[in-house]
Write a protein that holds these residues in place. Sequence first.
Motif, PDB file in Angstrom:
ATOM      1  N   UNK A 580      31.190  18.472  -4.353  1.00  0.00           N
ATOM      2  CA  UNK A 580      32.525  19.025  -4.149  1.00  0.00           C
ATOM      3  C   UNK A 580      32.476  20.343  -3.391  1.00  0.00           C
ATOM      4  N   UNK A 581      31.493  21.168  -3.679  1.00  0.00           N
ATOM      5  CA  UNK A 581      31.383  22.437  -2.956  1.00  0.00           C
ATOM      6  C   UNK A 581      31.121  22.209  -1.480  1.00  0.00           C
ATOM      7  N   UNK A 582      30.254  21.255  -1.159  1.00  0.00           N
ATOM      8  CA  UNK A 582      29.980  20.955   0.244  1.00  0.00           C
ATOM      9  C   UNK A 582      31.218  20.413   0.947  1.00  0.00           C
ATOM     10  N   UNK A 583      32.015  19.602   0.263  1.00  0.00           N
ATOM     11  CA  UNK A 583      33.242  19.079   0.859  1.00  0.00           C
ATOM     12  C   UNK A 583      34.248  20.208   1.087  1.00  0.00           C
ATOM     13  N   UNK A 584      34.391  21.099   0.117  1.00  0.00           N
ATOM     14  CA  UNK A 584      35.318  22.217   0.296  1.00  0.00           C
ATOM     15  C   UNK A 584      34.866  23.137   1.422  1.00  0.00           C
ATOM     16  N   UNK A 585      33.579  23.323   1.550  1.00  0.00           N
ATOM     17  CA  UNK A 585      33.076  24.229   2.577  1.00  0.00           C
ATOM     18  C   UNK A 585      33.362  23.692   3.976  1.00  0.00           C
ATOM     19  N   UNK A 586      33.098  22.412   4.213  1.00  0.00           N
ATOM     20  CA  UNK A 586      33.321  21.880   5.553  1.00  0.00           C
ATOM     21  C   UNK A 586      34.814  21.773   5.844  1.00  0.00           C
TER      22      UNK A 586
END
Length: 685
Positions: A580-586
């Motif tokens: 989820x953090x990687x999705x929010x970051x991109x």
Amino acid sequence: MKYSNTFKSKMVRRMVGPDGLSATAVSDDIGIPQPTLSRWLREAASGKVSAMVRPDDERQLLLPFGGLAPSCCDEPAGESPVPVGAGAPGSRPQAGGETLQARAGCQEPLRRKQPRGPQREVNAAASSDLQRESRAGHVAVKAMSDGVDPERPSGLPGVGAVARVEGSSRNRRDPSAQPLSGQGVPYKPSAKSATAQRGSEGIVVPMRPVQQNAGRGKGPCGGRVGSGGKREGMSGHGTRSNSPVGHWFDSKVRQLQRRLWAAAKRQPERRFHALYDRIYRRDVLWEAWDRVRSNRGAAGVDQETLEDIERYGVMRFLEELHVQLREGTYRPQAVLRQYIPKADGGRRPLGIPVVRDRVVQTAAKLVLEPIFEADFLPCSYGFRPRRNATEALESLRERAYRNGSGTHVLDADIRNFFGRILQELLMALVAQRVSDRRVLKLLRQWLEAGVMEDGTVNPTPEGTPQGGVISPLLANIYLHVLDARWTRESSELGMLVRYADDFVVMCDTAEACEEAERRIGEILSSLGLELHPEKTRRVELTWGQEGFDFLGCHLRKRLSGRLLEQRGIRRYYLQRWPGQRAMRRVRGRVKEYTGRNRCGVEDVEDIIHILNPILRGWGNYFRTGNAARKFGQIDDYVAWRLHRFMVKRKGRNLRAGEAQKWDRAFFESHGLHRLRGTIRYPEAA
């Protein structure tokens, strides 16, 4: 005036050797114009002027992080002990009747019985007896046949040329020494796959790189050596220098690293006592500068940027740094404190050294890393040559292949790792392998340089600045204690996978997972560290009940629908996809470049040109997992953001039905990178 190739080689060695002079100094000394000297440097880099090498200084060993490279000596070769003219005593007789190309083919090796017992060392090149030209020399001539000067006579004109041609392939070691092929030692390189190799043949490496060919040499009769050609090696080879001697320096640094790694691998208890003079070598400093420039980076406390140094003069800058290190007047400056946002809402402190310190740290890393790399264990993956996060994730997937395997995971996190490293203990760990006091003093100066924050320099009695070039290597040295003790004492409980200060332990039972947490805590307490009580947890993967995040991915066991439908077997496999953090970051990066502040952009292709590197880099990292659904979501989100950007930019001038054509296919036709269809198996990525 025409100059011989021997004279050109001597002048090139004076300019590019470890203690070489600048082209201006050599020009003033001998009266040759500086443009002529620069042209000789370019010819040396392209192989037209060959540098004389010292054959007994070659050890073509294969580092785990570097392939075989063109070899150059560290110091200029001495004068030949015998006359080198054609026909003089000690020169080889000319072979008549056939050309070098004909003799250089793949021939049947002579089967000669090696004499046993102590033997007197014979210098083959200095012998006055009639000798057959060695088969390794034939292959070396074949590898270098494209670079032969047409004005020079064919054949092997004397001992000097033989030494130059056969320098990287002849076996001129002591009779009691280990063979150069590595036979009988654990770090033996895999030179051939389909052809048997004798210990006396060794590996023949071209003296200069071959165009449109793999990056490694060829075996004497076995075709391509290894699998090379991908230019994988020490970190920082994305952008290379255009200097005519850049590749020459790179090969010399690689050769130094191979020798250091081989020596450390052969003698696990050895302490290296003469390393400081390697750090300030001109070729090492040049390679360090090349890597610092390719990594870019911000300015430090002195506000000096890379562009400022290029305007000042790179050679002048490196020469001054060389003199400071050699004379012992180098002093590091404090690092600049900066903060970057973390995914959980906090801030991560970084320390940015000045460019001068970054170059010296990179030079020290080039020399020290091969020594400690010989000791590091396979469970460590972070900031190591030829090891990456994908391999760490794949090791977990393979460990949890069966339903009853790897069902319990200790997801661990160390509290404030870089800020709580005990400097005295770290220096003691470094001293186990390095006894050079000047190197130890240099490392201590970096640790005690201090941190500048809000214009005030604060001392650093403990910890190491996160953001320095040398910090990842020091962190791996510090946590190698954890790797070694776990492997030696607790490996039966589960598998440890560590990436820098982030690690997990995969076990088969809940009891083993609980015991692993206790033992990990004991080992960390001996290092002055502790597990984060809130971020450390035990996870059960049985039947896909829970999952955990590691290296940006979310890992969870999922049921194989194919096996259930075809064979009626309920089998769960460990899968991973972007967390989820990687999705929010991109998504945040895409939103940043498609907001209202970009409405002044005239063409949408300008926005696509900015988004493509972000999407491509993010997709390359996650494409080896089970990320097809997540990739589709990001594609849809990017198309939706670009559609909104086009509508807002049109404003009141938007015509009826015009917005319907701005779909994903429209933006992809304008060059937008698509994540769908880019999933690859790890072996094929």
